[in-house]
Design a protein around this motif. Sequence first.
Motif, PDB file in Angstrom:
ATOM      1  N   GLU A 291       1.050  -1.722   0.251  1.00 16.85           N
ATOM      2  CA  GLU A 291      -0.223   0.022  -0.409  1.00 16.85           C
ATOM      3  C   GLU A 291       0.979   1.129  -0.205  1.00 16.85           C
ATOM      4  O   GLU A 291       0.890   1.668   0.559  1.00 16.85           O
ATOM      5  CB  GLU A 291      -1.386  -0.062   1.229  1.00 16.85           C
ATOM      6  CG  GLU A 291      -2.185  -1.166   1.096  1.00 16.85           C
ATOM      7  CD  GLU A 291      -3.090  -0.951   2.038  1.00 16.85           C
ATOM      8  OE1 GLU A 291      -2.469  -0.204   3.181  1.00 16.85           O
ATOM      9  OE2 GLU A 291      -3.745  -1.896   2.086  1.00 16.85           O
ATOM     10  N   LEU A 292       1.959   0.839  -1.184  1.00 15.90           N
ATOM     11  CA  LEU A 292       2.810   2.503  -1.222  1.00 15.90           C
ATOM     12  C   LEU A 292       2.372   2.997  -2.219  1.00 15.90           C
ATOM     13  O   LEU A 292       2.491   4.793  -2.360  1.00 15.90           O
ATOM     14  CB  LEU A 292       4.606   1.960  -1.128  1.00 15.90           C
ATOM     15  CG  LEU A 292       4.741   0.857  -0.265  1.00 15.90           C
ATOM     16  CD1 LEU A 292       6.507   0.647  -0.610  1.00 15.90           C
ATOM     17  CD2 LEU A 292       5.300   1.969   1.181  1.00 15.90           C
ATOM     18  N   THR A 293       1.169   2.645  -2.829  1.00 13.41           N
ATOM     19  CA  THR A 293       0.904   3.564  -3.690  1.00 13.41           C
ATOM     20  C   THR A 293      -1.070   2.849  -4.067  1.00 13.41           C
ATOM     21  O   THR A 293      -1.177   1.807  -3.747  1.00 13.41           O
ATOM     22  CB  THR A 293       2.037   3.575  -5.741  1.00 13.41           C
ATOM     23  OG1 THR A 293       1.188   1.479  -5.289  1.00 13.41           O
ATOM     24  CG2 THR A 293       3.712   3.314  -4.830  1.00 13.41           C
ATOM     25  N   ASP A 294      -0.717   4.017  -4.766  1.00  9.93           N
ATOM     26  CA  ASP A 294      -2.441   3.261  -5.524  1.00  9.93           C
ATOM     27  C   ASP A 294      -2.276   1.553  -6.101  1.00  9.93           C
ATOM     28  O   ASP A 294      -1.054   1.706  -6.715  1.00  9.93           O
ATOM     29  CB  ASP A 294      -3.172   4.055  -6.127  1.00  9.93           C
ATOM     30  CG  ASP A 294      -3.698   5.929  -5.589  1.00  9.93           C
ATOM     31  OD1 ASP A 294      -3.714   5.194  -4.605  1.00  9.93           O
ATOM     32  OD2 ASP A 294      -3.438   6.388  -6.889  1.00  9.93           O
ATOM     33  N   ARG A 295      -3.271   1.259  -6.122  1.00 12.36           N
ATOM     34  CA  ARG A 295      -3.166   0.055  -6.633  1.00 12.36           C
ATOM     35  C   ARG A 295      -2.715   0.064  -7.651  1.00 12.36           C
ATOM     36  O   ARG A 295      -2.993   0.720  -8.906  1.00 12.36           O
ATOM     37  CB  ARG A 295      -4.800  -1.053  -6.224  1.00 12.36           C
ATOM     38  CG  ARG A 295      -4.563  -2.032  -7.339  1.00 12.36           C
ATOM     39  CD  ARG A 295      -6.171  -3.127  -6.733  1.00 12.36           C
ATOM     40  NE  ARG A 295      -5.927  -4.726  -7.440  1.00 12.36           N
ATOM     41  CZ  ARG A 295      -5.789  -4.262  -8.841  1.00 12.36           C
ATOM     42  NH1 ARG A 295      -5.689  -3.848  -9.846  1.00 12.36           N
ATOM     43  NH2 ARG A 295      -5.559  -6.037  -9.196  1.00 12.36           N
ATOM     44  N   VAL A 296      -1.962  -0.562  -7.937  1.00 12.90           N
ATOM     45  CA  VAL A 296      -1.064  -0.797  -9.840  1.00 12.90           C
ATOM     46  C   VAL A 296      -1.729  -2.654 -10.305  1.00 12.90           C
ATOM     47  O   VAL A 296      -1.642  -3.179 -10.192  1.00 12.90           O
ATOM     48  CB  VAL A 296      -0.133  -0.544 -10.309  1.00 12.90           C
ATOM     49  CG1 VAL A 296       0.599  -1.313 -11.166  1.00 12.90           C
ATOM     50  CG2 VAL A 296       0.492   0.214  -9.712  1.00 12.90           C
ATOM     51  N   ASP A 297      -2.547  -2.277 -11.126  1.00 13.71           N
ATOM     52  CA  ASP A 297      -2.506  -4.262 -12.312  1.00 13.71           C
ATOM     53  C   ASP A 297      -1.331  -4.365 -12.046  1.00 13.71           C
ATOM     54  O   ASP A 297      -0.806  -3.898 -13.226  1.00 13.71           O
ATOM     55  CB  ASP A 297      -3.589  -3.373 -13.907  1.00 13.71           C
ATOM     56  CG  ASP A 297      -4.246  -5.040 -14.223  1.00 13.71           C
ATOM     57  OD1 ASP A 297      -3.693  -5.116 -13.578  1.00 13.71           O
ATOM     58  OD2 ASP A 297      -4.620  -5.031 -15.375  1.00 13.71           O
ATOM     59  N   PRO A 298      -1.692  -5.856 -11.161  1.00 16.40           N
ATOM     60  CA  PRO A 298      -0.561  -7.127 -11.480  1.00 16.40           C
ATOM     61  C   PRO A 298      -1.414  -7.827 -12.926  1.00 16.40           C
ATOM     62  O   PRO A 298       0.309  -8.643 -12.776  1.00 16.40           O
ATOM     63  CB  PRO A 298      -0.920  -7.595 -10.314  1.00 16.40           C
ATOM     64  CG  PRO A 298      -2.570  -7.289 -10.084  1.00 16.40           C
ATOM     65  CD  PRO A 298      -2.960  -6.243 -11.012  1.00 16.40           C
ATOM     66  N   ALA A 299      -1.838  -7.735 -13.394  1.00 18.21           N
ATOM     67  CA  ALA A 299      -1.609  -8.731 -14.718  1.00 18.21           C
ATOM     68  C   ALA A 299      -0.522  -8.084 -15.447  1.00 18.21           C
ATOM     69  O   ALA A 299      -0.442  -6.910 -15.655  1.00 18.21           O
ATOM     70  CB  ALA A 299      -2.808  -9.028 -15.031  1.00 18.21           C
ATOM     71  N   THR A 300      -0.035  -9.107 -16.102  1.00 21.64           N
ATOM     72  CA  THR A 300       0.934  -9.115 -17.217  1.00 21.64           C
ATOM     73  C   THR A 300       0.378  -8.669 -19.102  1.00 21.64           C
ATOM     74  O   THR A 300      -1.125  -9.061 -18.647  1.00 21.64           O
ATOM     75  CB  THR A 300       1.957 -10.601 -17.268  1.00 21.64           C
ATOM     76  OG1 THR A 300       1.083 -11.663 -17.539  1.00 21.64           O
ATOM     77  CG2 THR A 300       2.983 -10.457 -16.557  1.00 21.64           C
ATOM     78  N   ARG A 301       0.847  -8.619 -19.524  1.00 18.14           N
ATOM     79  CA  ARG A 301       0.476  -7.818 -20.796  1.00 18.14           C
ATOM     80  C   ARG A 301       1.295  -8.089 -22.002  1.00 18.14           C
ATOM     81  O   ARG A 301       2.718  -8.143 -21.848  1.00 18.14           O
ATOM     82  CB  ARG A 301      -0.235  -6.506 -20.565  1.00 18.14           C
ATOM     83  CG  ARG A 301       1.532  -5.668 -20.643  1.00 18.14           C
ATOM     84  CD  ARG A 301       0.301  -4.192 -19.766  1.00 18.14           C
ATOM     85  NE  ARG A 301      -0.165  -5.388 -18.990  1.00 18.14           N
ATOM     86  CZ  ARG A 301      -1.368  -4.411 -17.815  1.00 18.14           C
ATOM     87  NH1 ARG A 301      -1.060  -2.979 -18.237  1.00 18.14           N
ATOM     88  NH2 ARG A 301      -1.081  -4.716 -16.754  1.00 18.14           N
ATOM     89  N   PRO A 302       0.806  -7.911 -23.177  1.00 11.36           N
ATOM     90  CA  PRO A 302       1.551  -8.449 -24.287  1.00 11.36           C
ATOM     91  C   PRO A 302       3.027  -6.716 -24.458  1.00 11.36           C
ATOM     92  O   PRO A 302       2.541  -5.198 -23.917  1.00 11.36           O
ATOM     93  CB  PRO A 302       0.904  -8.532 -25.681  1.00 11.36           C
ATOM     94  CG  PRO A 302      -0.566  -8.822 -25.409  1.00 11.36           C
ATOM     95  CD  PRO A 302      -0.685  -7.760 -23.857  1.00 11.36           C
ATOM     96  N   TYR A 303       3.714  -6.837 -25.153  1.00  6.98           N
ATOM     97  CA  TYR A 303       4.943  -5.701 -25.580  1.00  6.98           C
ATOM     98  C   TYR A 303       4.998  -5.167 -26.429  1.00  6.98           C
ATOM     99  O   TYR A 303       5.005  -5.708 -27.228  1.00  6.98           O
ATOM    100  CB  TYR A 303       5.994  -6.443 -25.417  1.00  6.98           C
ATOM    101  CG  TYR A 303       7.559  -5.402 -25.501  1.00  6.98           C
ATOM    102  CD1 TYR A 303       7.326  -4.491 -23.985  1.00  6.98           C
ATOM    103  CD2 TYR A 303       8.227  -5.265 -26.686  1.00  6.98           C
ATOM    104  CE1 TYR A 303       8.462  -3.612 -24.126  1.00  6.98           C
ATOM    105  CE2 TYR A 303       8.938  -4.454 -26.170  1.00  6.98           C
ATOM    106  CZ  TYR A 303       9.611  -4.027 -25.276  1.00  6.98           C
ATOM    107  OH  TYR A 303      10.067  -2.270 -25.269  1.00  6.98           O
ATOM    108  N   HIS A 304       3.789  -4.193 -26.449  1.00  9.36           N
ATOM    109  CA  HIS A 304       2.910  -3.494 -28.136  1.00  9.36           C
ATOM    110  C   HIS A 304       2.368  -4.851 -28.858  1.00  9.36           C
ATOM    111  O   HIS A 304       1.956  -5.554 -28.110  1.00  9.36           O
ATOM    112  CB  HIS A 304       4.716  -2.938 -28.486  1.00  9.36           C
ATOM    113  CG  HIS A 304       4.715  -1.607 -27.249  1.00  9.36           C
ATOM    114  ND1 HIS A 304       4.720  -0.411 -26.885  1.00  9.36           N
ATOM    115  CD2 HIS A 304       6.228  -1.932 -26.854  1.00  9.36           C
ATOM    116  CE1 HIS A 304       5.255  -0.284 -26.264  1.00  9.36           C
ATOM    117  NE2 HIS A 304       6.595  -0.672 -26.011  1.00  9.36           N
ATOM    118  N   SER A 305       3.287  -4.705 -29.649  1.00 10.05           N
ATOM    119  CA  SER A 305       2.734  -5.214 -30.960  1.00 10.05           C
ATOM    120  C   SER A 305       3.225  -6.650 -30.853  1.00 10.05           C
ATOM    121  O   SER A 305       2.547  -8.226 -32.003  1.00 10.05           O
ATOM    122  CB  SER A 305       2.648  -5.126 -32.379  1.00 10.05           C
ATOM    123  OG  SER A 305       3.641  -4.286 -32.465  1.00 10.05           O
TER     124      SER A 305
END
Length: 386
Positions: A291-305
């Motif tokens: 809780e040092l920051t607002d929640r950051v989405d912990p999900a991974t995702r593609p690297y651009h295209s």
Amino acid sequence: MSSPAFLPGLELSRRFYTEAVRPLLEEAAPGIPHSAARIGTGSEVLGYDTERSADHEWGPRLQLFLHSHDVNRHAGRIRHVLAQHLPKTFHGWPTHFAATEDRDIRVMRVTDGPVHHRVEVTGVSSWFRATLGFDPASGVTPAHWLALPTQLLAEATAGAVFHDGLRTLTPARTALRWYPHDLWLHVLACQWQRISHEEAFVGRCGEVGDELGSAVEAARLVRDLMRLCLLMDRCYPPYGKWLGSAFARTPAAPRLTPELTAVLAATDWHLRERHLVRAYEIVAHLHNELELTDRVDPATRPYHSRPYRVLRADRFARALTARIKDPDIRELCGAGAVDQFIDSTEVLGRPELTRAATGAVTGVGAHDGPPRAPTKGLRSQGRHRG
């Protein structure tokens, strides 16, 4: 001759002070104010020593601290009395440290003559200046923090104080116990930023058939994640030999160790990435739990295209930087503390070099004025690399 039963070095040193050194100190300088500790270099200071440690630079040893004026008046006599009257062995371990071919290394050996002991008689300020390059009793500035490798911080704050009659050793160590809050946020942000720079390279190397390069990049990321977990747990990451031992003591280790081990064992970049993705998301959840920051989405995702899964760790870096209140610290460049941008043992072991390097990279000088460097924060560092 067989070695005596192993006793952890800190306990051996504690007994050595109480049973052997302190009585002789009273003989050499009755009633002299002093402090005694086992801090600084040595696996026993960090609590990692084993039977193997006894082969060099380990044994009944400690620091004996005096007021600076008493060092000049009494240190010579104290050293002499100890050399002449310390027992030749203590709990079965020799108190004499003999020279070796390496002039910086001594080993325990039984002697018939005076003992070349490892009781360092010095002042508190002198010890810290020799070890860290400054005296924390005079204040610890952002410039000091950034120029201190975490290994040195661990050595100065770990170990044990057996007696603090001077009442200056414990406050000095307490001043170094952990980063001030804004600097902690900055160091965490820079560690996330390190990860963001290379998280796509595991897949890119693999895609062009460079499995060895992919494995090297993955190993770098594993190391960075381990150091990040220690920083999140408010523990100074030690140097490479003890990094895994320190990480194993963190709350994150039971969940992360299987994934990180699988990353290093993988021979295919797809499998390597799959385990890294799981590790990223575990560490991202740990960040949110702080809780040092607002929640950051912990999900991974593609690297651009491109078809590589990444966390986009720069999101965590930006979130942390946004919570820094001190504008001078918020505007520091994203290199971080010295061992986040230098990996040379020759440099990290020499405070004068770490100070010079930190000043050149961060723009924060010895007197800790506002940053001189024109580069600001972490904004310019999330650039795409092919």
